[in-house]
Design a protein around this motif. Structure first.
Motif, short mmCIF file in Angstrom:
data_model
loop_
_atom_site.label_atom_id
_atom_site.label_comp_id
_atom_site.label_asym_id
_atom_site.label_seq_id
_atom_site.Cartn_x
_atom_site.Cartn_y
_atom_site.Cartn_z
N SER A 21 0.83 -1.20 0.00
CA SER A 21 0.00 0.00 0.00
C SER A 21 0.87 1.25 0.00
CB SER A 21 -0.91 0.01 1.23
OG SER A 21 -1.50 1.28 1.40
N ALA A 22 1.91 1.22 0.82
CA ALA A 22 2.75 2.41 0.96
C ALA A 22 3.59 2.66 -0.29
CB ALA A 22 3.65 2.26 2.19
N LEU A 25 3.06 4.81 -6.63
CA LEU A 25 3.37 5.98 -7.43
C LEU A 25 3.94 7.10 -6.57
CD1 LEU A 25 0.15 5.98 -9.63
CD2 LEU A 25 2.45 5.25 -10.30
N GLY A 26 3.53 7.11 -5.31
CA GLY A 26 4.01 8.13 -4.39
C GLY A 26 5.53 8.14 -4.31
N ILE A 99 -7.99 10.75 -3.74
CA ILE A 99 -6.70 10.19 -4.16
C ILE A 99 -6.89 9.20 -5.30
CG2 ILE A 99 -4.66 8.88 -3.47
CD1 ILE A 99 -5.03 9.86 -0.66
N PHE A 224 1.22 10.95 2.19
CA PHE A 224 0.80 10.24 0.98
C PHE A 224 1.60 8.96 0.81
CE2 PHE A 224 0.89 9.46 -3.64
CZ PHE A 224 -0.46 9.52 -3.94
N SER A 225 2.91 9.09 0.93
CA SER A 225 3.76 7.94 0.67
C SER A 225 3.53 6.83 1.69
CB SER A 225 5.23 8.38 0.67
OG SER A 225 6.03 7.35 0.16
N SER A 227 0.75 6.15 3.08
CA SER A 227 -0.69 5.81 3.06
C SER A 227 -1.38 6.23 4.35
CB SER A 227 -0.91 4.30 2.86
OG SER A 227 -0.31 3.84 1.71
N MET A 230 -5.85 8.73 6.08
CA MET A 230 -7.19 8.55 5.51
C MET A 230 -7.79 7.19 5.84
SD MET A 230 -6.54 6.31 2.88
CE MET A 230 -8.06 6.41 1.96
N ALA A 232 -6.41 4.04 5.50
CA ALA A 232 -5.96 2.81 4.83
C ALA A 232 -5.30 1.88 5.85
CB ALA A 232 -4.97 3.14 3.70
N SER A 318 -1.25 -0.35 -4.23
CA SER A 318 -1.66 0.85 -3.51
C SER A 318 -3.12 1.21 -3.79
CB SER A 318 -0.79 2.04 -3.90
OG SER A 318 0.56 1.79 -3.63
N SER A 321 -5.55 -0.76 -1.88
CA SER A 321 -5.76 -0.38 -0.48
C SER A 321 -6.66 0.84 -0.37
CB SER A 321 -4.42 -0.14 0.23
OG SER A 321 -3.84 1.07 -0.18
N LEU A 322 -6.60 1.72 -1.38
CA LEU A 322 -7.48 2.90 -1.37
C LEU A 322 -8.93 2.48 -1.55
CD1 LEU A 322 -5.23 5.18 -3.56
CD2 LEU A 322 -6.09 5.83 -1.31
N1 PHE Z 1 1.09 5.30 -0.49
C1 PHE Z 1 0.65 5.20 -1.83
C2 PHE Z 1 1.78 5.60 -2.75
O1 PHE Z 1 2.78 6.07 -2.32
C3 PHE Z 1 -0.59 6.04 -2.09
C4 PHE Z 1 -1.66 5.88 -1.06
C5 PHE Z 1 -2.05 6.96 -0.29
C6 PHE Z 1 -2.25 4.65 -0.85
C7 PHE Z 1 -3.01 6.83 0.70
C8 PHE Z 1 -3.22 4.50 0.14
C9 PHE Z 1 -3.60 5.60 0.90
O2 PHE Z 1 1.69 5.48 -3.94
#
Ligand code: PHE
Length: 444
Positions: A21-22, A25-26, A99, A224-225, A227, A230, A232, A318, A321-322
């Motif tokens: 998840s983490a 793309l981030g 997101i 964001f990176s 996760s 929010m 998750a 990722s 998981s969203l």
């Molecule tokens: N962490 C994921 C990424 O870096 C994006 C993400 C954000 C996934 C929030 C889940 C919740 O690409």
């Protein structure tokens, strides 16, 4: 609803899913371009500091909320406190939609690039030509939208099957391959003639380049990176059993995620300077820079196809998981079947994503005051996630307090050094820090 809740097969399985998840793309798309836009080395330092000050504490806080309640983000707050607190869960669900709506668009670009690598149009190291290929593609209206739709379908297909079997297995197998490939590309990038300027940019902190927006970008990127902010990790925590050490798992996930982001910087930024791209090129940076790296190495097409395919997989672990956050919520709280929950959430999210897909030149309406809708959504996320994190920190720090320590350590059985430091970070340091950062654009 009487069915027993699914659980991760093993501690390793959980770490891989959470790292899946983490890492996405981030790390590989967003981190290098945000670093490029924010002056390089100084941003790197601020980012790493934020990960350690807020990131680790909050990852643990979210996992505690999920594991203790075995519920989705809204249900977790309802069970522990009620009142207005479940709204924090709702904020998370909303953020998830925001997101996912742009995530599928960028993930769609990676799908398209798998094909572009083999078609020959990218076999040049000329920055202008590569910029044109990218610009023409994302500026179209049909393909980017279709690719986003395909990626949404892949995500929904995975989530419908329940996440344990499919995604856990794929992630365990392919994430290590992505990691090895990343190392190969870093080796190529840092040995390119002219790479030194990029390394200097990345590793020499230039604090003159730090502005109010640098702080917001860094905190947004950290959340964001990881996760974070929010729900998750509340959701993934709710599929955890008590038998695993939570602090150790949290630390592994944070270390993996941060390590891979830093590596991605070493892959992209030296190449940016070696080939004469602009580090502040924005969301297109990886897509214009990487093909130049591939063009400059033997077997470049093979590595290129493999790379974009693996990046798509990383994005899938990722995006799953969203979507899972929304789906778990609809199942737990509204008695939806997994199938209906997945289909409706995916559809709504795709609809919200269309303006992002069309914002890169196709439809002028989706460029607001010169900023494409997609970029606006990214900026909105950088604000929403820390905001969610603020409330989660306050809740676990003040409302749960010592109970959170007991929950994180399985009543003292798992090791948690500096447990009281953790609680005070959640109570004071993280909330003040987040508020201070979020106020930067107004204060300065
Ligand atoms: N962490 C994921 C990424 O870096 C994006 C993400 C954000 C996934 C929030 C889940 C919740 O690409």
């Amino acid at each position: 609803m009487t069915e027993a809740r699914e659980h991760w097969g093993s501690r390793f399985g959980f770490i891989m899913a959470a790292a899946g998840s983490a890492v996405g793309l981030g790390n590989i798309w967003k981190f290098p371009y945000v670093t490029g836009e924010n002056g390089g080395g100084a941003f790197l330092i601020i980012y790493i500091a934020f990960v350690f000050i807020f990131g680790l504490s909050l990852v643990m806080a979210e996992l505690v909320l999920g594991r203790t309640t075995q519920k989705n983000p809204v249900g977790a707050f309802k069970q522990l406190a009620g009142g207005a607190w479940p709204l924090v869960g709702m904020l998370g669900i909303f953020t998830g939609f925001v997101i996912l709506s742009f995530y599928i668009v960028v993930a769609g670009w990676t799908l398209a690039y798998i094909g572009f690598m083999t078609s020959g149009q990218l076999s040049t190291a000329d920055p202008a030509a590569l910029g044109d290929v990218f610009g023409n593609f994302i500026g179209e209206s049909t393909s980017p939208t279709v690719y986003a739709g395909v990626f949404m379908l892949l995500t929904a297909a995975t989530v419908v099957g329940g996440i344990g079997k499919g995604i856990e297995r794929v992630a365990k197998l392919l994430m290590p391959v992505l990691f090895i490939l990343l190392l190969i590309l870093v080796a190529r990038a840092v040995t390119l003639p002219g790479a030194g300027a990029g390394l200097a940019f990345y590793l020499t902190p230039n604090f003159d380049a730090v502005t109010a927006s640098t702080w917001t970008a860094a905190i947004g990127q950290a959340f964001f990176s990881l996760s974070l902010g929010m729900g998750a990790l509340i959701t993934y925590g709710s599929y955890m059993t008590k038998s695993h050490s939570l602090p150790a798992s949290a630390a592994s996930v944070v270390a993996l995620d941060t390590g891979i982001a830093i590596l991605a910087g070493f892959m992209i930024l030296p190449a940016v300077f070696a080939f004469g791209f602009d580090p502040a090129s924005g969301p297109g940076l990886a897509f214009i820079t990487l093909p130049a790296v591939f063009a400059s190495m033997p077997g470049g097409i093979f590595f290129g196809v493999l790379f974009f395919a693996l990046l798509a997989v990383a994005a899938l672990t990722s995006s799953v998981s969203l979507l899972e956050v929304v789906v778990t919520y609809l199942i737990d709280e509204w008695n939806f079947t997994r199938r209906t929950a997945t289909a409706s959430a995916a559809l709504v999210c795709f609809a919200v994503g269309v303006p992002s897909a069309l914002s890169q030149g196709a439809v002028d309406l989706f460029v607001i005051n010169g900023t494409p809708f997609l970029d606006l959504m990214v900026a909105f996320t950088d604000f929403l996630l820390p905001l969610g994190g603020l409330f989660i920190a306050l809740f676990v720090g003040w409302k749960m307090g010592p109970a959170a320590i007991a929950a994180a350590t399985n009543d003292g059985k798992a090791r948690l050094p500096f447990a009281s430091v953790w609680i005070w970070v959640l109570r004071i340091v993280a909330p003040c820090g987040i508020i201070w950062v979020l106020l930067q654009p107004i204060l300065s």
